[in-house]
Design a protein around this motif. Structure first.
Motif, PDB file in Angstrom:
ATOM      1  N   LEU A 186       0.814  -1.215   0.000  1.00 38.97           N
ATOM      2  CA  LEU A 186       0.000   0.000   0.000  1.00 38.97           C
ATOM      3  C   LEU A 186       0.848   1.266   0.000  1.00 38.97           C
ATOM      4  O   LEU A 186       0.306   2.356  -0.183  1.00 38.97           O
ATOM      5  CB  LEU A 186      -0.955   0.003   1.209  1.00 38.97           C
ATOM      6  N   HIS A 187       2.157   1.127   0.227  1.00 34.71           N
ATOM      7  CA  HIS A 187       3.018   2.287  -0.020  1.00 34.71           C
ATOM      8  C   HIS A 187       4.058   1.934  -1.079  1.00 34.71           C
ATOM      9  O   HIS A 187       5.259   2.114  -0.924  1.00 34.71           O
ATOM     10  CB  HIS A 187       3.635   2.860   1.267  1.00 34.71           C
ATOM     11  N   SER A 188       3.513   1.419  -2.202  1.00 36.02           N
ATOM     12  CA  SER A 188       4.295   1.199  -3.417  1.00 36.02           C
ATOM     13  C   SER A 188       3.417   1.581  -4.605  1.00 36.02           C
ATOM     14  O   SER A 188       2.194   1.686  -4.473  1.00 36.02           O
ATOM     15  CB  SER A 188       4.743  -0.258  -3.535  1.00 36.02           C
ATOM     16  N   ALA A 189       4.033   1.805  -5.750  1.00 33.53           N
ATOM     17  CA  ALA A 189       3.279   2.217  -6.936  1.00 33.53           C
ATOM     18  C   ALA A 189       4.028   1.809  -8.189  1.00 33.53           C
ATOM     19  O   ALA A 189       5.257   1.697  -8.199  1.00 33.53           O
ATOM     20  CB  ALA A 189       3.034   3.725  -6.933  1.00 33.53           C
ATOM     21  N   PHE A 190       3.266   1.597  -9.254  1.00 29.94           N
ATOM     22  CA  PHE A 190       3.820   1.223 -10.552  1.00 29.94           C
ATOM     23  C   PHE A 190       3.977   2.446 -11.447  1.00 29.94           C
ATOM     24  O   PHE A 190       3.167   3.388 -11.402  1.00 29.94           O
ATOM     25  CB  PHE A 190       2.908   0.222 -11.261  1.00 29.94           C
ATOM     26  N   THR A 191       5.011   2.419 -12.257  1.00 29.27           N
ATOM     27  CA  THR A 191       5.200   3.386 -13.331  1.00 29.27           C
ATOM     28  C   THR A 191       5.564   2.615 -14.591  1.00 29.27           C
ATOM     29  O   THR A 191       6.123   1.517 -14.513  1.00 29.27           O
ATOM     30  CB  THR A 191       6.314   4.398 -13.008  1.00 29.27           C
ATOM     31  N   PRO A 192       5.268   3.165 -15.780  1.00 27.20           N
ATOM     32  CA  PRO A 192       5.644   2.475 -17.013  1.00 27.20           C
ATOM     33  C   PRO A 192       7.157   2.489 -17.196  1.00 27.20           C
ATOM     34  O   PRO A 192       7.809   3.529 -17.059  1.00 27.20           O
ATOM     35  CB  PRO A 192       4.941   3.293 -18.106  1.00 27.20           C
ATOM     36  N   GLY A 193       7.726   1.351 -17.483  1.00 30.08           N
ATOM     37  CA  GLY A 193       9.156   1.262 -17.723  1.00 30.08           C
ATOM     38  C   GLY A 193       9.470   1.168 -19.205  1.00 30.08           C
ATOM     39  O   GLY A 193       8.586   1.256 -20.068  1.00 30.08           O
ATOM     40  N   ASP A 194      10.732   1.002 -19.504  1.00 34.68           N
ATOM     41  CA  ASP A 194      11.149   0.869 -20.892  1.00 34.68           C
ATOM     42  C   ASP A 194      10.532  -0.377 -21.499  1.00 34.68           C
ATOM     43  O   ASP A 194      10.472  -1.440 -20.872  1.00 34.68           O
ATOM     44  CB  ASP A 194      12.674   0.776 -20.980  1.00 34.68           C
ATOM     45  N   GLY A 195      10.070  -0.264 -22.739  1.00 35.19           N
ATOM     46  CA  GLY A 195       9.499  -1.411 -23.425  1.00 35.19           C
ATOM     47  C   GLY A 195       8.144  -1.822 -22.911  1.00 35.19           C
ATOM     48  O   GLY A 195       7.673  -2.923 -23.212  1.00 35.19           O
ATOM     49  N   GLY A 196       7.496  -0.968 -22.128  1.00 33.19           N
ATOM     50  CA  GLY A 196       6.164  -1.279 -21.629  1.00 33.19           C
ATOM     51  C   GLY A 196       6.134  -2.131 -20.377  1.00 33.19           C
ATOM     52  O   GLY A 196       5.052  -2.447 -19.874  1.00 33.19           O
ATOM     53  N   GLU A 197       7.304  -2.515 -19.858  1.00 35.44           N
ATOM     54  CA  GLU A 197       7.347  -3.321 -18.643  1.00 35.44           C
ATOM     55  C   GLU A 197       7.068  -2.437 -17.430  1.00 35.44           C
ATOM     56  O   GLU A 197       7.756  -1.432 -17.225  1.00 35.44           O
ATOM     57  CB  GLU A 197       8.712  -3.981 -18.491  1.00 35.44           C
ATOM     58  N   PRO A 198       6.084  -2.777 -16.601  1.00 39.30           N
ATOM     59  CA  PRO A 198       5.818  -1.954 -15.423  1.00 39.30           C
ATOM     60  C   PRO A 198       6.949  -2.049 -14.406  1.00 39.30           C
ATOM     61  O   PRO A 198       7.559  -3.105 -14.204  1.00 39.30           O
ATOM     62  CB  PRO A 198       4.523  -2.544 -14.867  1.00 39.30           C
ATOM     63  N   VAL A 199       7.232  -0.928 -13.772  1.00 40.04           N
ATOM     64  CA  VAL A 199       8.259  -0.827 -12.737  1.00 40.04           C
ATOM     65  C   VAL A 199       7.559  -0.519 -11.417  1.00 40.04           C
ATOM     66  O   VAL A 199       6.673   0.342 -11.358  1.00 40.04           O
ATOM     67  CB  VAL A 199       9.281   0.286 -13.068  1.00 40.04           C
ATOM     68  N   LEU A 200       7.961  -1.216 -10.346  1.00 38.67           N
ATOM     69  CA  LEU A 200       7.364  -1.033  -9.033  1.00 38.67           C
ATOM     70  C   LEU A 200       8.403  -0.448  -8.079  1.00 38.67           C
ATOM     71  O   LEU A 200       9.547  -0.912  -8.033  1.00 38.67           O
ATOM     72  CB  LEU A 200       6.855  -2.371  -8.489  1.00 38.67           C
ATOM     73  N   ALA A 201       8.017   0.573  -7.333  1.00 41.24           N
ATOM     74  CA  ALA A 201       8.934   1.197  -6.373  1.00 41.24           C
ATOM     75  C   ALA A 201       8.169   1.629  -5.135  1.00 41.24           C
ATOM     76  O   ALA A 201       6.943   1.826  -5.172  1.00 41.24           O
ATOM     77  CB  ALA A 201       9.638   2.399  -6.999  1.00 41.24           C
ATOM     78  N   GLU A 202       8.919   1.780  -4.040  1.00 39.88           N
ATOM     79  CA  GLU A 202       8.310   2.266  -2.812  1.00 39.88           C
ATOM     80  C   GLU A 202       7.850   3.717  -2.971  1.00 39.88           C
ATOM     81  O   GLU A 202       8.414   4.482  -3.755  1.00 39.88           O
ATOM     82  CB  GLU A 202       9.302   2.171  -1.657  1.00 39.88           C
ATOM     83  N   VAL A 203       6.827   4.053  -2.189  1.00 36.84           N
ATOM     84  CA  VAL A 203       6.293   5.413  -2.154  1.00 36.84           C
ATOM     85  C   VAL A 203       6.203   5.834  -0.686  1.00 36.84           C
ATOM     86  O   VAL A 203       5.779   5.043   0.159  1.00 36.84           O
ATOM     87  CB  VAL A 203       4.896   5.480  -2.814  1.00 36.84           C
TER      88      VAL A 203
END
Length: 430
Positions: free
Chosen positions: A79-96
């Motif tokens: 619940l304190h992480s989020a996805f962003t679009p990465g290179d090539g359309g692969e989603p990237v997940l990181a802490e928020v």
């Protein structure tokens, strides 16, 4: 507890508020699970969320609700992480990093249903690529608030929604009593993703059986055995049926025990019989199973669901029980590796999935009756059939979503009619 659709939620009329947390992205990357990659990789869209609603007996200051919500978010890593679009359309997940924010009122237009206004909020707030992709909402009335907690499916499953509701209620109780809030983190879903990558890969017999079942479906995931009409996604038709009350549920359980099988196995036997009768075909379906392999994950929030495949050709209860055991075994191995020969999950129009959730057996409980609690699904367009069974202290309920076409109404509706009649026949006095 019922599983309903946001359009059928029957919310009281009142003021609709949503809590906007303050979210700051970080560069602390987290692993992405196979199912998260598949789900989020489909892109930004409405209707990808899950929710749970419940009513409180008396008014509660919004400041208490938001403080309790922040404590819940602090405990659960996803619940304190989020996805962003990465290179090539692969989603990237990181802490928020999450900090207190502000309540925002969402106006309800003239003639607009409260459910429609809530749907707009959740479609926007719980988008897979929103930061964060969850939302606390409340409908305030003089009799007390109705609370709705929702999140994109990449971060939750149905078990997780119970954890969130339980922890939110516990935090509210602590605030009311003047106790210190529990913000102790529990094992995060990202840890589970890492652990899953270290599990042994599936042995050859498991791979062979997967290949056999997919080949029977045309080298795609199992599909509903009769025509559904236009293969393009259509507006959904959602049916919610009460199959058993508490007495009929007990009778059905007794019938299963007399056969030496579980209630799930006896239900699969009846689904097999209905499918053979109407489609002259074995029952084949996608069969979600949970991946909370041990108690480590019982109090965690995340997408702890993986897909298996169920094939049942013999309606005898013992044969159906064997089919269920096989499906659980087929779903007990890392799915990403298993499905690599098909380039990932080979979905196709008409995909048929059956989910069974016995809330009585879960280690996480809330008083659903006192809270008037409901699982809430989004409104989407679909070209497949999804069937959920919910078994709890009040009985057995089912919810079915299918494309709203003449063919699907006839074939899925007819299958449901026969299935419910057969299930109720098993529970009838002999």
């Amino acid at each position: 507890m019922r599983l309903t659709n946001v359009a059928h939620l029957r919310l009281p009329f009142g003021r609709l508020w949503g809590y906007d947390v303050a979210a700051t992205p970080t560069d602390r990357r987290l692993p992405v699970s196979f199912d998260q990659r598949r789900h989020v990789g489909a892109g930004s869209r409405g209707g990808s969320w899950m929710a749970l609603s419940f009513r409180l007996a008396a008014p509660v200051p919004r400041e208490r609700l938001s403080a309790a919500w922040l404590a819940v978010v602090a405990r659960h890593g996803t619940l304190h992480s989020a996805f962003t679009p990465g290179d090539g359309g692969e989603p990237v997940l990181a802490e928020v990093e999450i900090a207190p924010g502000a309540w925002v009122e969402h106006p309800i237009g003239a003639g607009q249903a409260v459910e429609a206004a809530l749907r707009e909020v959740l479609d926007r707030s719980c988008d897979p690529y929103n930061t964060p992709s969850h939302r606390l909402c409340v409908v305030e009335t003089a009799a007390g608030p109705t609370v709705v907690v929702a999140a994109d499916h990449a971060h939750v499953d149905m078990w997780s929604m119970l954890v969130i509701a339980r922890d939110l209620l516990a935090a509210l109780d602590a605030i009311t009593a003047g106790r210190t809030l529990d913000r102790t983190p529990v094992p995060a879903f990202a840890e589970h993703t890492r652990a899953l990558r270290d599990r042994p890969l599936a042995p050859e017999p498991i791979r062979r059986r997967w290949a056999e079942i997919l080949a029977s479906s045309g080298d795609v995931m199992p599909r509903f055995p009769t025509p559904l009409g236009d293969a393009h996604p259509q507006p959904e038709r959602v049916e919610v049926r009460d199959v058993f009350d508490v007495h009929s549920s007990a009778a059905f359980s007794a019938a299963a025990k007399a056969e030496g099988v579980s209630t799930l196995a006896l239900a699969v036997a009846e689904m097999t019989e209905a499918t053979l009768a109407l489609a002259d075909s074995p029952l084949r379906a996608v069969f979600p199973v949970h991946s909370r392999y041990d108690a480590t994950w019982h109090d965690s929030v995340g997408w702890f669901i993986t897909n298996s495949v169920l094939e049942s050709a013999d309606p005898a209860p013992q044969a159906a029980a064997a089919a269920v055991r096989e499906a659980i075994a087929l779903g007990s191995w890392p799915l990403e590796d298993l499905l690599r020969p098909w380039g990932g999950m080979p979905q196709a129009p008409g995909m048929f999935a059956i989910s069974w959730l016995d809330l009585r057996r879960l280690p996480v409980r809330v008083d659903a009756a006192a809270l008037d609690a409901s699982y809430v699904g989004a409104t989407i367009r679909t070209n497949g059939v999804m069937l959920w069974f919910i078994l709890d202290e009040s009985g057995l309920h089912l919810r079915c979503r299918y494309p709203d076409t003449p063919d699907a109404r006839e074939h899925v509706g007819g299958w449901l009619d026969l299935l419910v009649a057969r299930l109720q026949g098993r529970a009838a006095p002999q």
